[in-house]
Design an enzyme around this catalytic site. Structure first.
Site, short mmCIF file in Angstrom:
data_model
loop_
_atom_site.label_atom_id
_atom_site.label_comp_id
_atom_site.label_asym_id
_atom_site.label_seq_id
_atom_site.Cartn_x
_atom_site.Cartn_y
_atom_site.Cartn_z
N ARG A 24 53.40 109.91 89.69
CA ARG A 24 54.31 111.06 89.70
C ARG A 24 55.42 110.97 88.67
O ARG A 24 56.03 111.98 88.34
CB ARG A 24 54.88 111.23 91.10
CG ARG A 24 53.79 111.43 92.10
CD ARG A 24 54.28 111.31 93.50
NE ARG A 24 54.76 112.57 94.00
CZ ARG A 24 55.32 112.71 95.19
NH1 ARG A 24 55.48 111.66 95.97
NH2 ARG A 24 55.74 113.88 95.60
N GLN A 43 53.30 115.80 85.68
CA GLN A 43 54.08 116.68 86.58
C GLN A 43 53.28 117.88 87.06
O GLN A 43 53.29 118.23 88.22
CB GLN A 43 55.35 117.19 85.88
CG GLN A 43 56.25 116.13 85.31
CD GLN A 43 56.93 115.29 86.35
OE1 GLN A 43 57.69 115.82 87.15
NE2 GLN A 43 56.66 114.02 86.38
N ASP A 50 50.80 117.23 89.94
CA ASP A 50 51.33 116.54 91.12
C ASP A 50 51.12 117.40 92.38
O ASP A 50 52.00 118.15 92.81
CB ASP A 50 52.82 116.24 90.89
CG ASP A 50 53.43 115.42 92.02
OD1 ASP A 50 52.74 115.20 93.04
OD2 ASP A 50 54.59 115.01 91.88
N SER A 104 53.52 116.88 95.45
CA SER A 104 54.79 117.61 95.38
C SER A 104 54.59 119.10 95.64
O SER A 104 55.37 119.71 96.36
CB SER A 104 55.45 117.42 94.00
OG SER A 104 55.99 116.13 93.90
N TYR A 141 60.03 105.53 96.23
CA TYR A 141 59.68 105.64 97.64
C TYR A 141 60.57 104.73 98.48
O TYR A 141 61.26 103.86 97.95
CB TYR A 141 58.22 105.26 97.86
CG TYR A 141 57.26 106.25 97.26
CD1 TYR A 141 56.96 107.44 97.91
CD2 TYR A 141 56.66 106.01 96.04
CE1 TYR A 141 56.09 108.35 97.37
CE2 TYR A 141 55.78 106.92 95.47
CZ TYR A 141 55.50 108.09 96.14
OH TYR A 141 54.64 109.01 95.59
#
Ligand code: NAD
Length: 387
Positions: free
Chosen positions: A121, A127, A130, A133, A228
């Site tokens: 990511r 992007q 992704d 997301s 994360y």
């Protein structure tokens, strides 16, 4: 090259992996597109809408016989795997981590499998691919709308001749992509919003959305790798649950979105915390799963009401409840990835490429993903390039 859309078969799944707009984009790149009849039905996309965009409608059997790449939203079911041909590619949110036997079955079927939920990511060129997301944004929005719909009072401050309603107090636990979208949506509906995450660096994002960031005194930062969270220790977990309980009791609505990669969702709202909530309170648990969620007693796909009148919505796969928006965004992720992988009219697997190394799970009969070392086929050749 023939790219084919399979109809999703998972219960409740209404999304489709390509929409007509994406078909047009792929056709412009000289790819043929087949769509299984009825694949778009759950997202209100007719077979005609796909043919108008340049796709051909096909049966599942025709797709299995002729497609070079099969594109999906979720995992192929057993029947679909049995119908795959050697050398065919399958792309979808395959969620292979933590399930090595699934990856081995795909390797045995001889397919090149590509998992959109493993897109690296942080790579700028990834992007637009992704999918985690894009789907989390939709789910976060829907969680706030669902909470407002379930709550028996107003979200906004309302002054009327019949009385004044105070704004709802909403608490969002976990402020990743879904949590931030839930905060923005609850704010737009007029609620007063607070939020908490074990990654303190999310504070500025939370505040920029007009919400208050809650800092716990008993638990410090648990920022892990790659943006994360790491799993908490037993002591941290206990301290977090105890301190959060006081905050939870002061809110009308709680939306939980906490996840730790490769683990079951952390329990944030305990039975003890639930008992301290006022009757009529609402919790939407986006972490709800068969393994348990962020909230004690939540059931994936079900709504339960506690003895003291707290409604817990076990919100599994919320993105699928907005199938038109979710399919459109997912199709953009999928078509971007396909166009990235295709060279000279064929899928060009190159495991020396960092983006590909992140998403390719199996290739030429072997599990090649670095996180899923192949015990059967020998060490995975993750640095080699092949076509
Ligand atoms: P996620 O779904 O893995 O987790 C949701 C949230 O839960 C995270 O914010 C996590 O910190 C939080 N959480 C985990 N355990 C918790 C606990 N015990 N208590 C409270 N909160 C807890 O997260 P995500 O939405 O996939 O985002 C993960 C990261 O990826 C974020 O840093 C995000 O900004 C980043 N990201 C970056 C890009 C990019 O660079 N382009 C794109 C997407 C996401």
């Amino acid at each position: 090259m023939k790219v084919a859309v399979l109809r999703e078969t998972a219960p409740g799944e209404r999304r489709v992996s390509l929409v007509p707009e994406a078909v047009t984009k792929l056709r412009a790149a000289d790819l043929e597109v087949l769509v299984e009849s009825g694949a778009g039905g759950g997202a209100w996309l007719s077979d005609d809408a796909f043919t108008e965009a340049g796709a051909s409608i096909a049966t599942r059997g025709e797709i299995q016989q002729t497609a070079d790449a099969i594109v999906m939203v979720g995992r192929p079911d057993d029947e679909a795997i049995a119908g795959f041909r050697q050398g065919q590619a399958v792309l979808g949110m395959l969620a292979p981590l933590g399930d090595p036997s699934f990856a081995r079955r795909l390797a045995e079927a001889g397919v090149t499998s590509v998992s959109l939920d493993l897109i690296p990511r942080t790579l700028p060129r990834a992007q637009q691919m992704d999918a985690l997301s894009s789907q989390a944004n939709i789910a976060g929005y829907k969680a706030a709308v669902l909470a407002a719909d379930t709550f028996g009072r107003f979200f906004p401050l309302l002054i009327t001749a019949a009385g004044t309603a105070r704004p709802a107090k909403v608490l969002v636990l976990g402020t990743g992509v879904a949590g931030l979208q839930a905060i923005g949506t609850a704010r737009r509906l007029g609620a007063v919003v607070s939020a908490y995450d074990v990654r303190p660096e999310t504070k500025t994002e939370v505040e920029s959305l007009g919400a208050t960031f809650i800092e716990l005194t008993s638990v410090g930062s648990a920022s892990g790798e790659g943006g994360y969270a790491r799993a908490l220790t037993e002591e941290e977990r206990q301290a977090q649950q105890d301190e959060l309980a006081g905050h939870i009791a002061r809110h009308d609505v709680v939306i939980t979105t906490a996840q730790v990669p490769g683990r079951r969702p952390p329990l944030l709202v305990t039975g003890h915390a639930l008992k301290a909530m006022a009757p009529g309170s609402v919790i939407v648990d986006m972490g709800a799963s068969a393994l348990g969620g962020n909230v004690a007693g939540s059931q994936a796909g079900e709504t339960v009401v506690t003895e003291n009148g707290v409604t817990i919505v076990g919100a599994a796969n919320l993105a699928s409840t907005m199938p038109a928006a979710a399919s459109a965004m997912y199709a953009r992720n999928m078509s971007s990835l396909l166009l990235y992988l295709v060279k000279d009219g064929a899928l060009a697997v190159d495991l020396s490429d960092d983006l590909q190394r992140g998403v390719v799970i199996t290739h030429e009969g072997r599990v090649v993903h670095p996180a899923l070392a192949d015990p059967v086929g020998g060490p995975a050749d993750v640095d080699g390039a092949s076509h």
